[in-house]
Design an enzyme around this catalytic site. Structure first.
Site, mmCIF file in Angstrom:
data_model
loop_
_atom_site.group_PDB
_atom_site.id
_atom_site.type_symbol
_atom_site.label_atom_id
_atom_site.label_comp_id
_atom_site.label_asym_id
_atom_site.label_seq_id
_atom_site.Cartn_x
_atom_site.Cartn_y
_atom_site.Cartn_z
ATOM 1 N N HIS A 137 -35.834 34.829 -15.930
ATOM 2 C CA HIS A 137 -35.494 33.811 -14.917
ATOM 3 C C HIS A 137 -35.221 34.561 -13.609
ATOM 4 O O HIS A 137 -36.103 35.247 -13.093
ATOM 5 C CB HIS A 137 -34.314 32.998 -15.451
ATOM 6 C CG HIS A 137 -33.953 31.771 -14.673
ATOM 7 N ND1 HIS A 137 -34.725 31.247 -13.673
ATOM 8 C CD2 HIS A 137 -32.867 30.943 -14.767
ATOM 9 C CE1 HIS A 137 -34.137 30.160 -13.187
ATOM 10 N NE2 HIS A 137 -33.004 29.956 -13.828
ATOM 11 N N HIS B 25 -45.188 31.317 -15.087
ATOM 12 C CA HIS B 25 -44.166 30.298 -14.886
ATOM 13 C C HIS B 25 -44.264 29.265 -15.990
ATOM 14 O O HIS B 25 -45.367 28.924 -16.416
ATOM 15 C CB HIS B 25 -44.346 29.610 -13.518
ATOM 16 C CG HIS B 25 -43.113 28.922 -13.064
ATOM 17 N ND1 HIS B 25 -42.814 27.631 -13.446
ATOM 18 C CD2 HIS B 25 -42.085 29.341 -12.291
ATOM 19 C CE1 HIS B 25 -41.663 27.297 -12.917
ATOM 20 N NE2 HIS B 25 -41.188 28.309 -12.214
ATOM 21 N N ASP C 174 -40.473 35.049 -7.326
ATOM 22 C CA ASP C 174 -39.790 36.344 -7.368
ATOM 23 C C ASP C 174 -40.693 37.500 -6.925
ATOM 24 O O ASP C 174 -40.199 38.555 -6.530
ATOM 25 C CB ASP C 174 -39.282 36.620 -8.789
ATOM 26 C CG ASP C 174 -38.114 35.718 -9.152
ATOM 27 O OD1 ASP C 174 -37.343 35.370 -8.239
ATOM 28 O OD2 ASP C 174 -37.978 35.353 -10.323
HETATM 29 N N1 ACO Z 1 -46.940 39.204 -17.992
HETATM 30 C C1 ACO Z 1 -47.759 39.331 -19.058
HETATM 31 N N2 ACO Z 1 -48.097 38.291 -19.857
HETATM 32 C C2 ACO Z 1 -47.581 37.087 -19.529
HETATM 33 C C3 ACO Z 1 -46.726 36.897 -18.414
HETATM 34 C C4 ACO Z 1 -46.414 38.017 -17.647
HETATM 35 N N3 ACO Z 1 -45.607 37.905 -16.581
HETATM 36 N N4 ACO Z 1 -46.365 35.600 -18.351
HETATM 37 C C5 ACO Z 1 -46.975 34.991 -19.375
HETATM 38 N N5 ACO Z 1 -47.699 35.887 -20.089
HETATM 39 C C6 ACO Z 1 -48.505 35.627 -21.282
HETATM 40 C C7 ACO Z 1 -47.613 35.641 -22.524
HETATM 41 O O1 ACO Z 1 -47.507 36.927 -23.077
HETATM 42 C C8 ACO Z 1 -48.320 34.655 -23.410
HETATM 43 O O2 ACO Z 1 -49.432 35.304 -23.972
HETATM 44 P P1 ACO Z 1 -49.861 35.009 -25.493
HETATM 45 O O3 ACO Z 1 -50.213 33.547 -25.521
HETATM 46 O O4 ACO Z 1 -51.000 35.938 -25.716
HETATM 47 O O5 ACO Z 1 -48.655 35.330 -26.325
HETATM 48 C C9 ACO Z 1 -48.856 33.610 -22.444
HETATM 49 O O6 ACO Z 1 -49.004 34.287 -21.188
HETATM 50 C C10 ACO Z 1 -47.905 32.433 -22.274
HETATM 51 O O7 ACO Z 1 -46.669 32.939 -21.813
HETATM 52 P P2 ACO Z 1 -45.250 32.426 -22.281
HETATM 53 O O8 ACO Z 1 -44.252 33.522 -22.101
HETATM 54 O O9 ACO Z 1 -45.334 31.798 -23.643
HETATM 55 O O10 ACO Z 1 -45.019 31.272 -21.240
HETATM 56 P P3 ACO Z 1 -43.653 30.640 -20.907
HETATM 57 O O11 ACO Z 1 -43.948 29.381 -20.241
HETATM 58 O O12 ACO Z 1 -42.737 30.616 -22.074
HETATM 59 O O13 ACO Z 1 -43.040 31.764 -19.919
HETATM 60 C C11 ACO Z 1 -42.198 32.969 -18.182
HETATM 61 C C12 ACO Z 1 -42.851 31.654 -18.597
HETATM 62 C C13 ACO Z 1 -40.948 33.259 -19.044
HETATM 63 C C14 ACO Z 1 -41.746 32.868 -16.713
HETATM 64 C C15 ACO Z 1 -43.209 34.127 -18.369
HETATM 65 O O14 ACO Z 1 -44.354 33.861 -17.576
HETATM 66 C C16 ACO Z 1 -42.631 35.480 -18.017
HETATM 67 O O15 ACO Z 1 -41.986 36.104 -18.860
HETATM 68 N N6 ACO Z 1 -42.824 35.966 -16.745
HETATM 69 C C17 ACO Z 1 -42.233 37.205 -16.309
HETATM 70 C C18 ACO Z 1 -40.795 36.963 -15.855
HETATM 71 C C19 ACO Z 1 -40.703 36.252 -14.531
HETATM 72 O O16 ACO Z 1 -41.391 36.578 -13.568
HETATM 73 N N7 ACO Z 1 -39.784 35.269 -14.459
HETATM 74 C C20 ACO Z 1 -39.535 34.492 -13.234
HETATM 75 C C21 ACO Z 1 -39.720 33.026 -13.483
HETATM 76 S S1 ACO Z 1 -39.750 32.104 -11.964
HETATM 77 C C22 ACO Z 1 -38.192 32.146 -11.354
HETATM 78 O O17 ACO Z 1 -37.222 32.292 -12.039
HETATM 79 C C23 ACO Z 1 -38.079 31.976 -9.845
#
Ligand code: ACO
Length: 378
Positions: free
Chosen positions: A224, A263, A314
Site C-alpha cells: 500500500h 493496482h 507511488d
Molecule cells: N510486480 C510484479 N508482478 C506484479 C506486480 C508488480 N508490481 N503487480 C502485480 N503483479 C502480478 C502478480 O504477481 C500476479 O501475477 P500472477 O497472476 O502470475 O500471480 C498478477 O500480477 C496479479 O497481481 P496481484 O498481486 O494478484 O494483484 P492485486 O490486485 O492483489 O495487487 C497490488 C495489487 C498489491 C498493488 C500489486 O500490484 C503490487 O503488489 N504492487 C506493488 C506494490 C505497490 O506498488 N503498491 C502501491 C499500491 S497503490 C497505492 O497505495 C498508492
C-alpha cells in the site's frame, strides 16, 4: 452438514461493501472523482486546503469559508510540546511511520474532544489533526539529521509551510506546486486498505484518532503506501537507466514484485499518474536531474512492455519527494499527511450510517477433538 462451501472472496477483491459519496474510482476510464470533480482538474485549479475542505464538506469553499478554514489550520500548526517530548523519547532509528503513528496516538490522547463523536466535533478534530501532522513529519525528518524544530510560519500556505518546517527555508514556487499536487492526488481513494481499516475501527464506535492510528498502520505496508519509499530503494538498487534490463531480468527471475507498479482496481493505468508525472517533470527541470527521469522512463517502459502492468501513483511520487530533499523513509508519512483527509472524511461517513463491519470466515482447521488427559503434577 452440507458439503457445499460458501464462496470465499480472498482479499475482498471485487466485493462492494458499502456506499460512499466521497470519491469515485472508475477503472474502465482510469478516472478518479473527488465529490464529482476529476482529480486532475482539481490539481490544476485549486490548493490542497481547498481539496481537503471539499472532501470533508462535499463542496469547494467560497472565499469566506476558505479564509475561516485557513485560520483554523494555521492556528494548529505548532508541534504540541508534549507530543514533541514523546517523539524525542523514540530512537532516530525508528521508522518514521512508527513515529507518526505514535504521535497521532498522543495527539488523540491529549485532544479534549477525543470522546465527542458528534459530527461537529469530528470535523473540528479532523481539521486540527490535518494541521498538526506536517509538524510531526517535518520535525521527525529534522531530528534524524540532528537538526532542531522549526516553528511554522502563518504567512505561508499548507504545502509551503510543510516544506519550510522541514528544510528551514521558504521553498520556491515550482517545488511548492509539485508538492501540493502530490498532496491533492494522495488525499483520497475510496475503500483502499487503510481507509477500510479506518472504517472498520469506526464501525465499532471507536474514536477518530484510534481509527487514524489503525489506518496509518495499514498504510505502512509496502503493498500500500509503503510502496513510494520502496520505489526509491529500487532506484537506488538499479543505479542508472543502463542497468534496467539486467536488473529487471534478475528481479523477475526471483519473482519479485516491482514496487510502484500494479493496482487492485486500475488494471490499465492509475488515473493519478499522468498528473504526478507532470509534477515530477517540473521538479526534474528545476533540480536539473535528467538522470532520474531517464531511470524512471527506462524502468516504466521496459516493465510495461514485458508485463503489461502499469505504474501507480507511488512510482512518480517517490522520486519527486527524493528530489525535494526528503529522506526515503519519510515518503510514506507524507502520504499520511495527505490521506488523513480521506480517512477522516470516511470516518465521518461511516459514523453517519454505521453498521458494525464483521465478515464471516470459513473454518478449515482440524475437526473437533478432545483435550488429552494430563497426569496430575506431583
Ligand atoms: N510486480 C510484479 N508482478 C506484479 C506486480 C508488480 N508490481 N503487480 C502485480 N503483479 C502480478 C502478480 O504477481 C500476479 O501475477 P500472477 O497472476 O502470475 O500471480 C498478477 O500480477 C496479479 O497481481 P496481484 O498481486 O494478484 O494483484 P492485486 O490486485 O492483489 O495487487 C497490488 C495489487 C498489491 C498493488 C500489486 O500490484 C503490487 O503488489 N504492487 C506493488 C506494490 C505497490 O506498488 N503498491 C502501491 C499500491 S497503490 C497505492 O497505495 C498508492
Amino acid at each position: 452438514m452440507s458439503d457445499q462451501q460458501p464462496e470465499i472472496y480472498k482479499g475482498l477483491a471485487g466485493v462492494p461493501v458499502d456506499y460512499t459519496a466521497i470519491s469515485k474510482v472508475n477503472p474502465e476510464t482510469n478516472s478518479l472523482l473527488y465529490r464529482g470533480y476529476p482529480v486532475q482538474d482539481l490539481a490544476a485549479a485549486v490548493t490542497f486546503e481547498e481539496v481537503a475542505y471539499l472532501l470533508w464538506h462535499g463542496e469547494l469553499p467560497n472565499d469566506e469559508e476558505l479564509a475561516e478554514f485557513e485560520q483554523v489550520e494555521r492556528a494548529h500548526r505548532h508541534l504540541d510540546p508534549v507530543v514533541k517530548r514523546v517523539i524525542d523519547e523514540l530512537p532516530t532509528t525508528a521508522h518514521p511511520m512508527d513515529v507518526v503513528r505514535t504521535a497521532v496516538s498522543a495527539i488523540g490522547a491529549r485532544d479534549d474532544e477525543a470522546a465527542d463523536d458528534s459530527p461537529e466535533a469530528e470535523l473540528r478534530k479532523a481539521k486540527r489533526l490535518f494541521a498538526a501532522i506536517p509538524a510531526v513529519v517535518a520535525y521527525d525528518q529534522r531530528r534524524r539529521r540532528g537538526l532542531d524544530l522549526v516553528e511554522p510560519r502563518d504567512d505561508l500556505g499548507y504545502s509551503a509551510n510543510f516544506l519550510f518546517m522541514t528544510f528551514d527555508e521558504v521553498p520556491e514556487l515550482p517545488v511548492v506546486d509539485a508538492f501540493d499536487v502530490s498532496m491533492i492526488l494522495y488525499a483520497e481513494h475510496s475503500f483502499n486498505a487503510s481507509t477500510f481499516t479506518a472504517r472498520v475501527i469506526t464501525s465499532t464506535l471507536s474514536d477518530l484518532h484510534s481509527a487514524v492510528v489503525g489506518a496509518i498502520a495499514a498504510l505502512k505496508g509496502p503493498l500500500h503506501g509503503g510502496a513510494n519509499e520502496a520505489v526509491m530503494h529500487t532506484f537506488d538498487e538499479i543505479g542508472e537507466a543502463a542497468n534496467v534490463s539486467a536488473w529487471l531480468d534478475d528481479a523477475l527471475a526471483q519473482k519479485r514484485k516491482i514496487m510502484g507498479f500494479g493496482h487492485r482496481v486500475y488494471k490499465h493505468g492509475d488515473s493519478r499518474v499522468p498528473t504526478m508525472k507532470t509534477a515530477l517533470d517540473s521538479l526534474v527541470g528545476y533540480y536539473e536531474r535528467p538522470d532520474i527521469l531517464d531511470l524512471y522512463n527506462a524502468l516504466a517502459d521496459e516493465f510495461v512492455a514485458r508485463k503489461g502492468i502499469h505504474p501507480n501513483l507511488d512510482y512518480p511520487s517517490g522520486p519527486a519527494y527524493h528530489l525535494i530533499g526528503f529522506d526515503t523513509e519519510l515518503f510514506t508519512p507524507i502520504f499520511v499527511a495527505s490521506r488523513v483527509v480521506g480517512w477522516t472524511a470516511h470516518i465521518m461517513e461511516q459514523r453517519a450510517s454505521n453498521a458494525l463491519i464483521r465478515p464471516l470466515s470459513v473454518y478449515n482447521g482440524v475437526d473437533q477433538r478432545e483435550v488429552p488427559a494430563r497426569e496430575p503434577v506431583e
